[in-house]
Each structure stands twice: as C-alpha cells, then as structure tokens.
Design a protein around this motif. Structure first.
Motif, mmCIF file in Angstrom:
data_model
loop_
_atom_site.group_PDB
_atom_site.id
_atom_site.type_symbol
_atom_site.label_atom_id
_atom_site.label_comp_id
_atom_site.label_asym_id
_atom_site.label_seq_id
_atom_site.Cartn_x
_atom_site.Cartn_y
_atom_site.Cartn_z
ATOM 1 N N ASP A 390 0.670 -1.140 -0.001
ATOM 2 C CA ASP A 390 -0.104 0.071 -0.322
ATOM 3 C C ASP A 390 0.793 1.212 0.093
ATOM 4 O O ASP A 390 0.443 2.157 -0.722
ATOM 5 C CB ASP A 390 -0.873 -0.081 1.206
ATOM 6 C CG ASP A 390 -2.050 -1.098 0.978
ATOM 7 O OD1 ASP A 390 -2.327 -1.670 -0.039
ATOM 8 O OD2 ASP A 390 -2.614 -1.282 2.185
ATOM 9 N N ARG A 391 1.799 1.173 0.842
ATOM 10 C CA ARG A 391 3.004 2.520 1.144
ATOM 11 C C ARG A 391 3.589 2.548 -0.355
ATOM 12 O O ARG A 391 3.582 3.866 -0.806
ATOM 13 C CB ARG A 391 3.725 2.200 1.968
ATOM 14 C CG ARG A 391 3.171 2.391 3.311
ATOM 15 C CD ARG A 391 4.041 2.116 4.525
ATOM 16 N NE ARG A 391 5.245 2.641 4.545
ATOM 17 C CZ ARG A 391 6.180 2.155 5.283
ATOM 18 N NH1 ARG A 391 6.116 1.004 5.845
ATOM 19 N NH2 ARG A 391 7.271 2.758 5.475
ATOM 20 N N VAL A 393 2.337 1.859 -3.336
ATOM 21 C CA VAL A 393 1.250 2.434 -4.554
ATOM 22 C C VAL A 393 1.192 3.862 -4.152
ATOM 23 O O VAL A 393 1.217 4.639 -4.933
ATOM 24 C CB VAL A 393 0.160 1.442 -4.419
ATOM 25 C CG1 VAL A 393 -1.151 2.358 -5.076
ATOM 26 C CG2 VAL A 393 0.326 0.163 -4.864
ATOM 27 N N ALA A 394 0.940 4.126 -2.608
ATOM 28 C CA ALA A 394 0.854 5.601 -2.432
ATOM 29 C C ALA A 394 2.031 6.456 -2.717
ATOM 30 O O ALA A 394 1.955 7.507 -3.314
ATOM 31 C CB ALA A 394 0.414 5.656 -0.846
ATOM 32 N N ALA A 395 3.089 5.769 -2.500
ATOM 33 C CA ALA A 395 4.296 6.874 -2.689
ATOM 34 C C ALA A 395 4.295 7.132 -4.292
ATOM 35 O O ALA A 395 4.834 8.133 -4.584
ATOM 36 C CB ALA A 395 5.677 6.307 -2.234
ATOM 37 N N SER A 397 2.095 6.948 -6.547
ATOM 38 C CA SER A 397 0.933 7.937 -7.159
ATOM 39 C C SER A 397 1.089 9.063 -6.756
ATOM 40 O O SER A 397 0.685 10.178 -7.503
ATOM 41 C CB SER A 397 -0.433 7.375 -6.643
ATOM 42 O OG SER A 397 -0.583 7.416 -5.101
ATOM 43 N N GLN A 398 1.671 9.474 -5.759
ATOM 44 C CA GLN A 398 1.906 10.784 -5.405
ATOM 45 C C GLN A 398 3.230 11.484 -6.056
ATOM 46 O O GLN A 398 3.182 12.780 -6.825
ATOM 47 C CB GLN A 398 2.301 11.093 -3.689
ATOM 48 C CG GLN A 398 2.390 12.488 -3.258
ATOM 49 C CD GLN A 398 2.212 12.534 -1.837
ATOM 50 O OE1 GLN A 398 3.014 11.578 -1.157
ATOM 51 N NE2 GLN A 398 1.600 13.287 -1.408
ATOM 52 N N THR A 470 10.885 3.197 4.217
ATOM 53 C CA THR A 470 10.172 4.524 3.626
ATOM 54 C C THR A 470 11.135 5.299 2.585
ATOM 55 O O THR A 470 10.738 5.809 1.677
ATOM 56 C CB THR A 470 9.812 5.508 4.858
ATOM 57 O OG1 THR A 470 9.301 4.798 5.664
ATOM 58 C CG2 THR A 470 9.487 6.697 4.445
#
Lengths: 483, 483
Positions: A390-391, A393-395, A397-398, A470
C-alpha cells in the motif's frame, strides 16, 4: 550472555569528562560505525555491560542506543540485543557491500532471489527475498529445542528420502487447509527449496523422454536454466490478463508446463479458472506433467487466496511450495506434493542426487506448523507486506503518477509500468543513481517473442528492513519522477 | 490464546455470494473434514476471527459451528475452543494413523546407510550409521542458539552456493589441522552429505565429456548408482593389501577415479603412499579428477591417522567429508575441498540443482567447530568405537575363532572373514535367526571380476545403542560359531 559481552572489546573515544556524556557516546559510536571499526552485523554489548565498562549510568547508554536505532545506525531486537546495521543513507553503506559479497556476487545464482545490489546501492528493491529481520529467531530456536527434545534417535539417521514423517504429516494437513491441496503424507516430498524440487522433476522428465517444457512468457531465469541444463527445450507461452495461454505450439510439443497459477511471477495476474481447466485437461489428455510453483500462495491481500490448481488434477499436477517467503530462504525448506504415479521416480531422483534437507530442521518446521506458529508468522508477514505494498502504491501515485502498479494485491513484489517514453535501462540507471537496486521486467522475459510487454520494473518490496523502507520507496519514486 | 486463533489460516470454498451463507460454510467445513484437509485434532479459529476473515457475521459462523458440533464433526469445550473430531462414525482413529505414518519408511534407499533391519531383527550390525544415541543434542542446540543469536540477517538469505562464510572458514582450518588438507575457505563447497557432493562432481564430469570413472573393487552401490545415472561407465579396479591398483584398463579410459584412501570401504586397508603418488601422477598427467571419499578419516585407533591424499595433488583431488559419522547422518552436512580449476563448474552444478544445506545448521556447525565442541565429540566417539571394535574382536576370537577380523583398526565397521567353507548367504541367514542384521561383502562388489575375495561379512559396530551392543555381538558370534 554477560560472559559473551565480556569478550567484546572496542575502543570508543568517549569524552567522559564532558557534561553531555550521552551525546559523546553517540558520536563515538557513529564514528566507529562510519570508519568500519564496528562493521555491520556486529552485536553491541548489553547497555548494562557497556555502562559498567565505561563507568557511566546505564540509562545514558540505553538512550544513546535508542537514538542510533532511530537514526538507522543500529537495530535492536528484544532478547537478541543491539546490532550495527550500517551508515544510514550513505551511498557506500558497508552492509550493502557485505550483502553483495555474501550473495554470491549478485550473479543471480540463487533461486527466487534478490541478488545483492551493486556495491554502493544501499536499498535493495529486487524481488525474491523477504524481510529477514522478521525471521522469528526465538520461535525457530524453540521449535528446534522441542524437536530435539522429543524426537527418537532413528529420526537422526539418513532421513526417509521423502522427508521425516512428522513433517510430511504436518505439511499434508497444512497444504490441504490453507491451499486446498489434495494430497497425503505419503505423497509429500520435502526438498531444499523450489529449485531443488524443480531439478528433481527435470531429471524425471528427462528420464521419461520429454524434450520440451512449456514455460510462462516471464519467469525466473534460474528456473529455465534448471530445465535447460538437463537438455529440455523451453517453449514459452504467451500471457494475457487471464494468465498463461494454453494451446498452440508451446503445449503441442511439451511434456510438461511450469506455471505460477496463484500469482504469475513476475507479471502478477492470477491464472483464470477456465485456463486452469484447460491446462488440466491438456495434462490429463497427453500424460504431461503440470508443475505448480506456489511461491507466494499465502500472500494475498485483497481477498481470500485462490486455492491451488493442484486440487483440479491431483494426478497430473506436481505442487511445489517453500518456507522461503514465510520464514527465510536460508532454511532451504521446500516441498512437493507429487502424483502417486510419479512418486517413485521423484524419490529415486532425490536419493541419487542426495540434496534433501536435514532432519532437525524438518522436525523444527513440523513443530512450528503443528503448534500454530507457522500460521502466526504468515499472518504477521502478510500484514506487514500488505502495508508495504500500500505504501509503495501511495508513494508512487503521489511522486510519480505516470508510473502504474499492475497485478493483483498479493505477494512480495509489484510490477511498476514506467511512465510513457521511458526505457527500462534508463529507469534502472536512474534508480541506481538514487541508491536503489531494482530489476527490469526484461530480465524475466523467456524470449521467443512470447513476452511483449510495456517497459516496467519488478519491485520487490519485502527485502529492506522496516527502518529503511520509507527511504527506499521515496528514492524509487524520485527516480521514476525524473524526466 | 485468542491471538493464536486469529492466526489460523484455512482455504475454504465458501460461496460468499449465496443467500445461505451459513449452510455454505457448513458444507465447506464438512467437505474439508471429510477429505482430510481438516484432520481430526485440528483446532478451529475462533468464530469471531473466522467471521472477520470471511467478511461475514459472527453469528453465522457460530451457528455453523454449533450445527457441526451437534452432528459430531466438531467438538467444543468452553475456554478451549472448537476441534475437529472426524467424520462421524469413521472407523480409523487418527492417532493410530499418525503412529503408523511415523513408524513407516524403510531407510534402505539412503546412501552410506544401514538399511533398517527386517521386521523382527532387533540388532542392527549393518555398516554406515553411527550410534545415534550419542548425538550431542544439547551441544547442537546450544550451537544453534549461538548461531541464531550472533548471525546477521543477511546470512538467512539464499546462502552463498558454496556455503556460509563462517563455516567455510571453520572447515578450511579444521581440515588442514586434522586431515592435512591443503585448501582455503574460497575453495570449500558445503554440501548435503557425500552423495550430494558426488552427484555434483558426476554432473561436472558429464559436462566435461568424461565417459568412465574408475571405482574400487568394493564400495557403496549407491555411489556407483550416482555415477551411472549421469551416463558414466564404471571401471572397477583390483585391490590388494596396498589398496586399489592403479594402471591398466580401468584408468586408461577413465576421466576420474573414486577412492577411499584412508580406510578402504568396506575392505579396510589404507592406500599405500606409493599408490597415492601413482594416482596423483596419473591425474596430473591426464587431467583426470581424483575423488577422495574421506568418510571416516578421523577414526583411526592404532595410530595417528594417515593424512588426506588431497595434499599430494591439491589441483587434481576433490576431497570429500561429512559430519555424518561424527554427529549424525540426519544433519545432512558434508563438504568438498575443490581444486580451483574446477570450482566454478562445481558451484554452477550446485546452483542449478538447488540441494545445498540450510544456513542455520551451517552456522551451528561453524560454532561447534570453532568452539572445540566438534573435536570433543570426535574424541568421545573415537574412544567409544575403538572400544566397540576391541570387544567385537574379542567376542569373535572367543566364540568363533575361525572367523577373522581383517583391515586396520579404524572406522565404524570391520570385515569379518567367514570360517572356511561357509558362504555369505548362509552366514547372513544364520545371523538373522539370531536376530542380527548384517550384510555380506558381496553386496559391495563392483563386479567385472575385480572383486574376488574370501566370503566375509561387513559388520557395522557403531549403530546399536550402548545397552544393546554386548548382546548384538554375542549373537553375531554365536551365529558364526554354528556349523
């Protein structure tokens, strides 16, 4: 334990006169790590012991350790002490170099592996290796203790070539329960990982006169090399959104097909039910062998995992799985569920190549499965990897919205299609400049024109330890955001 | 406790779309119990956890459980959860099935093995397996604990195909010190016992175009089968009191020779220095590979053991040893010291057959060697087996003076030449009547006329636990004393 620490000897330039003792100790430890006096992997003395050595308060030491853990120089595990991990973010982090050296030079020589990143690449996002800091060392030791305490002597003799009976019993139940595999302990063959199992099957195929094996358009080069080595020709199959396409020339001449039905490696789709039936019918009709590599079947995040293809045709499918993802590849523990008609040939191949796993670890794994510890470990890992996906994908997409994560929400890797116009080699080079090691999808292409795909990276998100993750994905996203 | 249940993982074919969820769940559970995926004794997850997993109401799960308890498929105990009891009315008690599975499995197919004695033969004097009751379980567990506590995470990844560096380091020192082997950690290849190592070498020989391997007149049939399987022809060499005879037809056509120089297996002589030189010169002159099976090199009782032949010609001899005699065959830990010119080919064979041992046991063995525990264990074993050999010789000379123990005072087995006029098959049958399992020398004959020998038994004196040894040899002596 204390005795062990008494042997630890380190010269630290701590200014014991100064008012800021803790800060001075932190600086001294950072310097020792940076210049290699404390190499990665070094275990530090217990805070109590070091405090006694230095004649300072234990809390001062504990606070300094805590600060360095937070900064990524050290890592700590309850009950196992505090370790040097390396210089955080340093492009020449020594732990990366050590990993590269230890992993056999990054030649891709190990199966299902994330080859060590190139010297100087601190963040390993190649697919294949789980988070090794999550290996349940204490639970594994406890299982080993129980196994050694409770096993009769004869289990320490040359093991049954199929594996020790308690593990075959435990695996038959586990595989039926979690993956729907239709087997029994007599038809389980414990092996030293999937490559070992595949090498046994390749021998059997060769001895049966098979000439070719149908393989998916993309897959691990090591698996294809195992098959080629015994003289089998590779017949790559096309893939679409439903998975590998049965029929046509590749199957026409093949004596076997190697498939990753739960989660195609590395493309990421699931083999559709209709396709599964077609493969099963082909095998039943021709006597061919279907080899199901269920390399991450327990790791599905969006819904209940699809069961094993093996249950559709237990007389034609050899099911293969391992503990490499749930525990650690270094355990070299895998298993095959073998159709009865092939069992004797597989066992003979195992006996005459002598590579089966040891009895003590087999008994420990049996303990871990029957006690519920193995399920628990998988549950923890699944949660952790789901969060990592999830992280990621989020990173992306941002920071790099033009890159696209494809495939189902499962497993330990994702395929990231590159922004339009970018080439894989350029994206890999850009990632390297950001200190990140990744592989391009092209590395997995079986060739023969079956694998036409948009340029993409195969991102293994399981390998970095939690404290590094991260930064790892932020750097990858930055690399993909570049023009 | 509750946490434990939340981690239960089960693949159930529940139709989540249908209106009658509870009924579907009941059917799925019944099917799973009936076909064994949920074996009797399995504890089910808490209804709350299973409901969460499946995304359905907890009451639906609780009702389904209640129904199946009422039907006898499950049983429930307050505070202890819900258990599978079995298909109602099924005749087979699960624990009996478990016991049957555990006790099954002949070991006859394993290499260097003492096949399990026939049912009813209580005393196993077949060669190949050490006294398993002497396996130092506590020391092994302690070494495992130290290995797990002190090893950095990266050692749990796919191991270097040669083995983990700490073990290669420890072995290079150990082999130099105890056996005079001339090697270094870079040229050690850790393997899963000698058969695994031999199978790797057989692959290398085949790839190099070798057609035949010279073997000793007597040896383990499994070793010959490993070589034959890859298409190598066997060329048996005669043996005399100086060991295998070099020269002549067998060597003329061979690309390799397999030898047991320290203690010929099973005949028991040592390969004489002049013979060693002749083999080394042959290998140096022809580029052939000498394979030294040092299966019991640490176990010499009359004097200091003869060093490894490998030191004579480190560029031409592959040295092989294992921990099977000093610790236990079940550990599956062995090693090769490989000439540099062959290293890459051996490593490639290891990578593409995937059968190497696991990292944790490798690290534990490294610990045991560097701590001195391995030497200590060998000293204990050597004393014990020396005593057993002396007692065997004494028992036979008293009760069956016409039988003659031949070979040097070494190892874990002795060759017992039969009294004049007795045949091997008769002696074996007589031993069986006395409850003793032994093998005849003929079992080890490589054929082709090289192995003409007086009838004899090969007596493995290491296998019976201490409490059974006196009776075992008394019965053997009685069998040999019969007319």
């Amino acid at each position: 334990m204390a005795e062990h620490w008494a042997n630890f000897d380190l010269h630290l330039d701590v200014n014991l006169e100064g008012a800021r003792l803790g800060r001075s100790l932190e600086d001294a430890l950072r310097a020792a790590i940076r210049d290699g006096r404390l190499p990665p992997g070094t275990r530090l003395p217990a805070s109590r012991a070091l405090a006694a050595d230095l004649g300072i308060a234990r809390n001062t030491v504990a606070d300094a350790f805590g600060q360095l853990v937070a900064e990524g120089w050290l890592s700590a595990r309850t009950g196992a002490g505090t370790w040097v991990t390396g210089s955080p973010g340093a492009p020449d982090a020594p732990d990366a170099a050590v990993r590269a050296a230890e992993s056999g030079g990054g030649t891709g020589s190990a199966p299902h592996t994330a080859p060590g990143p190139r010297r100087g690449l601190g963040y390993n996002l190649r697919p294949g290796v789980p988070d090794l800091s999550a290996f349940p060392r204490r639970e594994w030791l406890a299982a080993t203790r129980r196994a050694l305490a409770s096993s009769p002597d004869h289990l320490l003799a040359y093991p049954d070539p199929r594996g020790v009976p308690p593990l075959r019993q435990a695996l038959a139940g586990y595989l039926a329960r979690t993956r729907g595999v239709s087997t029994d302990p007599e038809r389980i063959v414990v092996c030293s990982g999937f490559v070992h199992g595949l090498a046994l099957l390749a021998q059997v195929l060769g001895a049966r006169g098979a000439r070719a094996v149908a393989v998916e358009s993309h897959g691990l080069p090591e698996h294809r090399a195992v098959l080629s080595r015994v003289g089998l020709r590779l017949a790559p199959m096309r893939a679409d959104a439903q998975g590998a396409v049965p029929g046509g020339a590749p199957l026409g001449e093949a004596g076997a097909a190697l498939l990753t039905p739960a989660h195609q490696f590395p493309l990421g789709m699931t083999l559709a039910p209709a396709r599964r039936r077609m493969f099963a019918e082909w095998a039943a009709g021709t006597g061919a062998m279907l080899i199901e590599d269920d390399y991450d079947g327990e790791f599905r995040y969006d819904r209940h995992p699809v069961g094993a293809m093996q249950a559709l045709a237990p007389d034609h499918v050899v099911y293969g799985g391992t503990a490499s993802k749930a525990l650690a590849p270094g355990l070299r523990l895998g298993w095959l569920a073998v159709p009865g008609r092939l069992l004797e040939e597989v066992v003979t191949a195992a006996v005459l190549t002598g590579g089966g796993p040891d009895a003590v670890n087999q008994l420990a794994l049996a303990e871990l499965i029957t006690s519920g510890g193995y399920d628990r470990q998988i549950r923890h890992a699944r949660l952790a990897y789901r969060g990592r996906r999830d992280r990621l994908v989020a990173a992306l997409s941002q920071a790099a919205p033009l890159a696209r994560v494809t495939g189902i929400a499962a497993g330990l890797h994702a395929v990231v299609e590159l922004p339009p116009g970018r080439r894989e080699t350029d994206a890999i080079a850009s990632a390297e400049r950001h200190g990140v090691a990744v592989l391009g999808l092209g590395e997995f292409d079986a060739g023969a024109g079956a694998g036409q795909r948009p340029p993409a990276l195969v991102v293994g998100y399981a390998t970095p330890p939690p404290h590094a993750y991260t930064t790892a994905i932020a750097r990858l996203a930055a690399a993909l955001a570049e023009e």
